[in-house]
Design a protein around this motif. Structure first.
Motif, PDB file in Angstrom:
ATOM      1  N   THR A 135       0.833  -1.215   0.000  1.00 18.43           N
ATOM      2  CA  THR A 135       0.000   0.000   0.000  1.00 18.43           C
ATOM      3  C   THR A 135       0.865   1.261   0.000  1.00 18.43           C
ATOM      4  O   THR A 135       0.398   2.328  -0.356  1.00 18.43           O
ATOM      5  N   LEU A 136       2.133   1.118   0.413  1.00 13.53           N
ATOM      6  CA  LEU A 136       3.043   2.276   0.371  1.00 13.53           C
ATOM      7  C   LEU A 136       3.852   2.273  -0.941  1.00 13.53           C
ATOM      8  O   LEU A 136       4.951   2.820  -1.000  1.00 13.53           O
TER       9      LEU A 136
ATOM     10  N   PHE B  77      -3.805   6.447  -1.922  1.00 10.67           N
ATOM     11  CA  PHE B  77      -4.386   5.791  -0.739  1.00 10.67           C
ATOM     12  C   PHE B  77      -3.490   5.897   0.494  1.00 10.67           C
ATOM     13  O   PHE B  77      -2.268   5.927   0.389  1.00 10.67           O
ATOM     14  N   GLY B  78      -4.141   5.907   1.646  1.00  7.21           N
ATOM     15  CA  GLY B  78      -3.446   5.687   2.911  1.00  7.21           C
ATOM     16  C   GLY B  78      -4.216   4.592   3.620  1.00  7.21           C
ATOM     17  O   GLY B  78      -5.432   4.488   3.445  1.00  7.21           O
ATOM     18  N   ILE B 151      -1.609   9.086   6.778  1.00  6.75           N
ATOM     19  CA  ILE B 151      -1.913  10.440   6.266  1.00  6.75           C
ATOM     20  C   ILE B 151      -0.657  11.200   5.849  1.00  6.75           C
ATOM     21  O   ILE B 151      -0.740  12.350   5.427  1.00  6.75           O
ATOM     22  N   ALA B 152       0.517  10.543   5.955  1.00 10.08           N
ATOM     23  CA  ALA B 152       1.781  11.266   5.745  1.00 10.08           C
ATOM     24  C   ALA B 152       1.875  11.915   4.371  1.00 10.08           C
ATOM     25  O   ALA B 152       2.407  13.017   4.231  1.00 10.08           O
ATOM     26  N   GLU B 156      -5.850  10.970  -0.922  1.00 14.10           N
ATOM     27  CA  GLU B 156      -7.244  11.359  -1.205  1.00 14.10           C
ATOM     28  C   GLU B 156      -8.213  10.382  -0.560  1.00 14.10           C
ATOM     29  O   GLU B 156      -9.362  10.723  -0.300  1.00 14.10           O
ATOM     30  N   ILE B 157      -7.758   9.139  -0.399  1.00 16.62           N
ATOM     31  CA  ILE B 157      -8.634   8.078   0.116  1.00 16.62           C
ATOM     32  C   ILE B 157      -7.911   7.379   1.271  1.00 16.62           C
ATOM     33  O   ILE B 157      -6.730   7.029   1.141  1.00 16.62           O
TER      34      ILE B 157
END
Lengths: 260, 248
Positions: A135-136, B77-78, B151-152, B156-157
């Protein structure tokens, strides 16, 4: 039909084995491709080099030292049966640099490194750290596997070279202290007897064993099942498969390098 | 807008998702509720591409999630994972700034650290925590660090997987407040999955109930108590009797 049941079980086992071989082969290809393609994670590579190479020096060195010493005693005792005690330096040297240095070094690294890689990556898998990497926007193969595979492939030949030197020294120590060899003559015999390819072939084996060790650690870690039991199983499988593959690769490479 | 149409996923014989239809409008905070083991986490992982659905369509702003540049897609994404999923081998600030230290969003190290410390402050952690390792932190602090990491890069999501599981009620309330504040001030689209009804009422604009592999009910959080849906009624009141089997 019941009489055929064992054949069915055998067939299923063979198919499972072939499937596993295919998955490992694809994993190896992916790992090599990530080693060759950017981005490269220099920091992770440097850390892996320290973990795999530098921190394995004591265990590889001690193994080589005692093996060299024991080998000198064995060859002396065996050689005495046909008045060939004088060949101790030559046989210790060739035994260590061609076979025992790379194989025992590879096995010690398998025990120390394949287990720790599999446990670390397996724990990352079950605690969703691998998912977090994705995801990162970070490919786990590139971030976790590629640096470790490259570091092990480069570090293990160096460990083997150190192990060769320490192993010969172990034989020298026993030869001089216990078997009444002249120290200078022992070393001279060793140096004069060895050929470059004797040493180089051992280093090539070391590179192959390093690749196998890191590959098995990463493969079993990334395929670890859930929970502590899953990580434990992955760790065990990494060590066992790396050890067996080292022995198999050692035979194949010896056949390729030295078969008449 | 996140859209799921007829999404199915099975693991072996177990059919977890049996045709999920769900829309999350841009800027909305959607909470997916449902009993443990109903596939809520799988749903989020399907959107992110961590799990490949067997069938169905998942789009974000009209684009199939499997098409196009994956890094650019994921950069939007986060995600806060259930167990925070912090990298044990990295200090807290490098966890938070992970995306800012490599890849397309890479910044100079000092700047990345500055942003990490600022995000830590935003989730109520002092800069002293920045150099600690995750194992040195309590569960609540780890969740906050996970939130700071999510959130770094100003996504947007944002996805939240069981954000309050395993926390005491006070810490759970703190995390819920933080999520609500951050989602509102960032204007982000949020999807949270939980079975904590306190979280639902604190975080959600809209709620969807997942059961038996499909969305049984969806509506605004204000309509939750008057939904009239027997599954929702049983779930929000925590009754053993009802259409949801207590023993699964």
């Amino acid at each position: 039909m019941r009489a055929l049941a064992p054949l069915g079980a055998l067939g299923r086992a063979v198919l499972r084995l072939l499937g596993e071989v295919g998955r490992v082969a694809l994993f190896a290809l992916a790992a090599v491709s990530h080693v060759l393609r950017p981005p490269f994670y220099a920091r992770e590579f440097a850390q892996a080099l320290v973990q795999i190479g530098w921190l394995s020096l004591p265990v590889v060195g001690l193994t080589a030292l005692f093996t060299g010493g024991a080998l000198a005693l064995q060859i002396y005792a065996g050689g005495a049966r046909f008045n060939a005690e004088a060949v101790v330096p030559q046989i210790v040297a060739i035994g260590i640099v061609r076979e025992l240095g790379p194989v025992l070094g590879g096995l010690m690294v398998a025990a120390r490194v394949a287990s720790s890689i599999a446990a670390e990556i397996g724990t990352m898998k079950v605690t969703e750290q691998i998912d977090a990497l994705v995801t990162l926007s970070t490919d786990p193969m590139k971030y976790l596997a590629a640096p470790r595979v490259l570091a092990a492939t480069l570090a293990v030949p160096v460990l083997v070279a150190v192990g060769d030197s320490v192993g010969v020294m172990g034989g020298w120590l026993v030869g001089v202290a216990r078997l009444d060899f002249n120290g200078a003559a022992y070393l001279e015999n060793t140096v004069n007897f060895l050929e470059t390819w004797d040493v180089a072939s051992g280093l090539v084996k070391g590179a192959a064993f390093g690749f196998i060790v890191a590959l098995m650690g990463c493969y079993h870690g990334m395929h670890s099942s859930r929970g502590a039991q899953g990580v434990g199983r992955a760790t065990k499988q990494a060590v066992v498969s790396a050890s067996v593959l080292i022995f198999a690769a050692n035979y194949i490479l010896t056949e390729v390098f030295f078969a008449a | 807008m996140i859209e799921l149409r007829g999404v199915t996923k099975a693991f072996g014989e177990t059919r977890v998702l049996r045709g999920v239809d769900l829309s999350v409008p841009r800027g909305t905070s959607m909470v997916v509720i449902g009993a443990s083991g109903t596939g809520k986490s799988v749903l989020l992982k399907c959107v992110l591409g961590l799990v490949a659905p067997d069938a169905g369509e998942i789009t974000v702003d009209g684009r199939d999630v499997r098409a196009g540049d994956r890094d650019a897609f994921l950069a939007r994404f986060g995600m806060l994972f259930q167990g925070a999923a912090l990298f044990d081998s990295l200090p807290v600030w490098q966890n938070v700034a992970f995306r800012l230290l490599r890849g397309a969003l890479k910044r100079p190290r000092a700047e990345a650290r500055e942003i990490a410390v600022e995000k830590l402050r935003r989730v109520g952690l002092s800069p002293d925590v920045a150099d600690a390792y995750p194992a040195e932190l309590s569960g609540g602090m780890q969740k906050r660090v996970g939130l700071a990491r999510a959130i770094a890069a100003d996504p947007e999501i944002i996805f939240f997987d069981e954000p309050t599981t395993g926390l005491d009620p006070i810490m759970a309330g703190v995390i819920d407040d933080l999520i609500r504040e951050i989602v509102t001030e960032m204007g982000a689209t949020a999807v949270a999955i939980t079975h904590d009804m306190g979280s639902v009422r604190q975080i959600a604009d809209r709620v969807a109930m997942l059961h038996d592999g499909v969305i049984k009910w969806t509506g605004p959080v204000d309509a939750l108590d008057a939904s009239g849906d027997p599954y929702v009624e049983q779930f929000i009141h925590g009754r053993a009797d009802g259409p949801i089997a207590a023993v699964r």
